[in-house]
Motif scaffolding. Structure first.
Motif, PDB file in Angstrom:
ATOM      1  N   VAL A  83       6.980 -12.438   5.728  1.00  0.00           N
ATOM      2  CA  VAL A  83       6.484 -13.475   4.471  1.00  0.00           C
ATOM      3  C   VAL A  83       7.210 -14.505   3.943  1.00  0.00           C
ATOM      4  CG1 VAL A  83       5.432 -11.103   2.812  1.00  0.00           C
ATOM      5  CG2 VAL A  83       7.665 -11.855   2.662  1.00  0.00           C
ATOM      6  N   ASN A  84       7.345 -15.512   2.868  1.00  0.00           N
ATOM      7  CA  ASN A  84       8.036 -16.762   2.426  1.00  0.00           C
ATOM      8  C   ASN A  84       7.992 -15.990   1.167  1.00  0.00           C
ATOM      9  OD1 ASN A  84       5.346 -17.281   4.480  1.00  0.00           O
ATOM     10  ND2 ASN A  84       7.319 -18.674   4.566  1.00  0.00           N
ATOM     11  N   ALA A  85       9.512 -16.624   0.600  1.00  0.00           N
ATOM     12  CA  ALA A  85      10.277 -16.873  -0.278  1.00  0.00           C
ATOM     13  C   ALA A  85       9.486 -18.106  -1.419  1.00  0.00           C
ATOM     14  CB  ALA A  85      11.382 -16.357  -0.813  1.00  0.00           C
ATOM     15  N   ASN A 127      -3.004  -4.458   4.759  1.00  0.00           N
ATOM     16  CA  ASN A 127      -3.371  -5.537   3.435  1.00  0.00           C
ATOM     17  C   ASN A 127      -2.792  -5.674   2.376  1.00  0.00           C
ATOM     18  OD1 ASN A 127      -4.310  -7.200   6.037  1.00  0.00           O
ATOM     19  ND2 ASN A 127      -6.096  -6.648   6.690  1.00  0.00           N
ATOM     20  N   HIS A 128      -3.347  -4.989   2.036  1.00  0.00           N
ATOM     21  CA  HIS A 128      -3.558  -4.996  -0.040  1.00  0.00           C
ATOM     22  C   HIS A 128      -1.826  -4.524   0.342  1.00  0.00           C
ATOM     23  CE1 HIS A 128      -6.995  -4.175  -0.390  1.00  0.00           C
ATOM     24  NE2 HIS A 128      -7.536  -3.373   0.281  1.00  0.00           N
ATOM     25  N   ILE A 129      -0.819  -3.796   0.606  1.00  0.00           N
ATOM     26  CA  ILE A 129       0.590  -3.789   1.124  1.00  0.00           C
ATOM     27  C   ILE A 129       1.195  -5.124   1.246  1.00  0.00           C
ATOM     28  CG2 ILE A 129       2.441  -2.744   2.218  1.00  0.00           C
ATOM     29  CD1 ILE A 129       0.911  -0.158   2.172  1.00  0.00           C
ATOM     30  N   LYS A 130       0.751  -6.145   1.713  1.00  0.00           N
ATOM     31  CA  LYS A 130       1.232  -7.292   2.499  1.00  0.00           C
ATOM     32  C   LYS A 130       1.060  -8.072   1.450  1.00  0.00           C
ATOM     33  CE  LYS A 130       0.685  -7.460   7.823  1.00  0.00           C
ATOM     34  NZ  LYS A 130       0.467  -7.471   8.942  1.00  0.00           N
ATOM     35  N   ASP A 131       0.472  -7.955   0.803  1.00  0.00           N
ATOM     36  CA  ASP A 131       0.118  -9.019  -0.963  1.00  0.00           C
ATOM     37  C   ASP A 131       0.680  -8.705  -1.470  1.00  0.00           C
ATOM     38  OD1 ASP A 131      -2.072 -10.156   0.794  1.00  0.00           O
ATOM     39  OD2 ASP A 131      -3.873  -8.822  -0.220  1.00  0.00           O
ATOM     40  N   GLU A 136       5.356 -11.014  -4.601  1.00  0.00           N
ATOM     41  CA  GLU A 136       6.729 -10.898  -5.201  1.00  0.00           C
ATOM     42  C   GLU A 136       7.558 -11.447  -4.917  1.00  0.00           C
ATOM     43  OE1 GLU A 136       8.267  -9.129  -9.109  1.00  0.00           O
ATOM     44  OE2 GLU A 136       6.158  -8.750  -7.951  1.00  0.00           O
ATOM     45  N   PHE A 137       7.480 -11.895  -3.138  1.00  0.00           N
ATOM     46  CA  PHE A 137       8.550 -12.466  -3.267  1.00  0.00           C
ATOM     47  C   PHE A 137       8.414 -14.433  -3.536  1.00  0.00           C
ATOM     48  CE2 PHE A 137       9.619  -9.901   0.406  1.00  0.00           C
ATOM     49  CZ  PHE A 137      11.095 -10.588   0.585  1.00  0.00           C
ATOM     50  N   ASN A 138       7.267 -14.929  -3.883  1.00  0.00           N
ATOM     51  CA  ASN A 138       6.757 -15.630  -4.225  1.00  0.00           C
ATOM     52  C   ASN A 138       7.114 -16.326  -5.901  1.00  0.00           C
ATOM     53  OD1 ASN A 138       5.359 -16.560  -2.035  1.00  0.00           O
ATOM     54  ND2 ASN A 138       3.019 -15.877  -2.100  1.00  0.00           N
ATOM     55  N   ALA A 158       6.430  -1.877  -8.912  1.00  0.00           N
ATOM     56  CA  ALA A 158       6.073  -1.240 -10.149  1.00  0.00           C
ATOM     57  C   ALA A 158       4.257  -1.720  -9.621  1.00  0.00           C
ATOM     58  CB  ALA A 158       6.892  -2.400 -10.867  1.00  0.00           C
ATOM     59  N   LYS A 159       4.152  -2.801  -8.674  1.00  0.00           N
ATOM     60  CA  LYS A 159       2.976  -3.941  -8.344  1.00  0.00           C
ATOM     61  C   LYS A 159       2.561  -2.234  -7.461  1.00  0.00           C
ATOM     62  CE  LYS A 159       3.115  -8.497  -9.395  1.00  0.00           C
ATOM     63  NZ  LYS A 159       3.650  -7.829  -9.729  1.00  0.00           N
ATOM     64  N   MET A 160       3.688  -1.543  -6.715  1.00  0.00           N
ATOM     65  CA  MET A 160       3.125  -0.980  -5.390  1.00  0.00           C
ATOM     66  C   MET A 160       2.405   0.570  -5.851  1.00  0.00           C
ATOM     67  SD  MET A 160       2.336  -0.587  -2.474  1.00  0.00           S
ATOM     68  CE  MET A 160       4.043  -1.851  -1.414  1.00  0.00           C
ATOM     69  N   ILE A 161       3.123   1.127  -6.983  1.00  0.00           N
ATOM     70  CA  ILE A 161       2.567   1.681  -8.161  1.00  0.00           C
ATOM     71  C   ILE A 161       1.506   1.801  -9.013  1.00  0.00           C
ATOM     72  CG2 ILE A 161       3.084   3.085 -10.194  1.00  0.00           C
ATOM     73  CD1 ILE A 161       6.011   3.082  -9.093  1.00  0.00           C
TER      74      ILE A 161
END
Length: 264
Positions: A83-85, A127-131, A136-138, A158-161
């Protein structure tokens, strides 16, 4: 007689057939699972709005099917991805997630995906987990991710929960397994090496200063002792020391030693 035998044989065969059929129409739901009774035909084919409890379930194998949905905690180690920051740096994420189906939510999950839980966890959710990680990285630059790692991880968790809860799962544990870009890792290692070298030099200076102070103290002590000896070394003391060390014998030849100088 033969007719009775034929009837008994036919009855036995029929009973055996019914027994086998009955066994084929039942399914035992093991502990730690929820049983789902799925209608394979009809306008509402897919699933009844009932989560079957642990036990034995009877069903029609021609029009229905029973699925077992595990409700215990499962751990999934997903394949690493990049993933990209916010500033474009490329990070590698190797996540491991422990989660479980929320009690009573297995009908919702099956109705949405029409797949078994293992397939949903291993493939559908990837794919959802990657999103979640991409979003968040962005939000963070490379420096912010390194210096504010806790804030970043809290945002991901928090987003994963929230995402998993909406899908019918509860998150038990999340390990991101983030690997920094090679250039960042090299810079961190060089910085750590410089800090260690500086600490080593500082320690060596402290040892040298301590040794120098020790030598100064010893020299000052020796000088003070010599000064005291010089002050206390008078004529009478020299004569006393000579007497204490003399063995009482006079030389065989030559003049006899004069022990005391005449003061007249």
């Amino acid at each position: 007689m033969n007719k009775n035998l034929i009837k008994l044989t036919a009855g036995g065969i029929l009973a055996l057939f019914l027994f086998i059929t009955a066994l084929a129409c039942t399914e035992r739901i093991d502990a730690g699972h929820e049983g789902l009774l799925v209608k394979m035909y009809g306008s509402d084919k897919g699933i009844q709005d009932v989560a079957l409890v642990t036990g034995r379930v009877w069903y029609n194998p021609l029009t229905e099917q029973v699925f077992e949905i595990p409700t215990y905690v499962q751990t999934v180690n997903y394949d690493a991805f990049t993933v990209n920051a916010k500033d474009g740096s490329v990070f590698t994420v190797d996540p491991t997630i422990s989660l479980k189906v929320i009690d009573g939510q297995s009908p919702k999950i099956f109705k949405k995906y029409r797949r078994g839980i293992n397939e949903v966890l291993q493939n559908t959710l990837v794919n959802h987990i990657k999103d979640v990680y991409r979003i968040e990285f962005n939000k963070f630059t490379t420096d912010q991710i390194i210096s504010s790692r806790e804030a970043f991880e809290n945002g991901v968790q928090a987003k994963m929960i929230a995402f998993l809860k909406n899908e019918g799962f509860t998150l038990e544990q999340l390990t991101s397994g983030i690997q920094y870009p090679e250039a960042i890792t090299k810079a961190i290692n060089e910085k750590n090496a410089a800090i260690q070298d500086a600490q080593r030099v500082e320690n060596e200076l402290k040892v040298a200063e301590a040794s120098a102070k020790k030598l100064i103290v010893l020299a000052e002590s020796e000088a003070r002792a010599n000064e005291l000896r010089k002050v206390s070394l008078n004529q009478l003391l020299i004569q006393q020391q000579f007497i204490e060390k003399w063995d009482g014998k006079t030389p065989i030849y030559g003049n006899a030693p004069a022990f005391f100088k005449s003061v007249n």
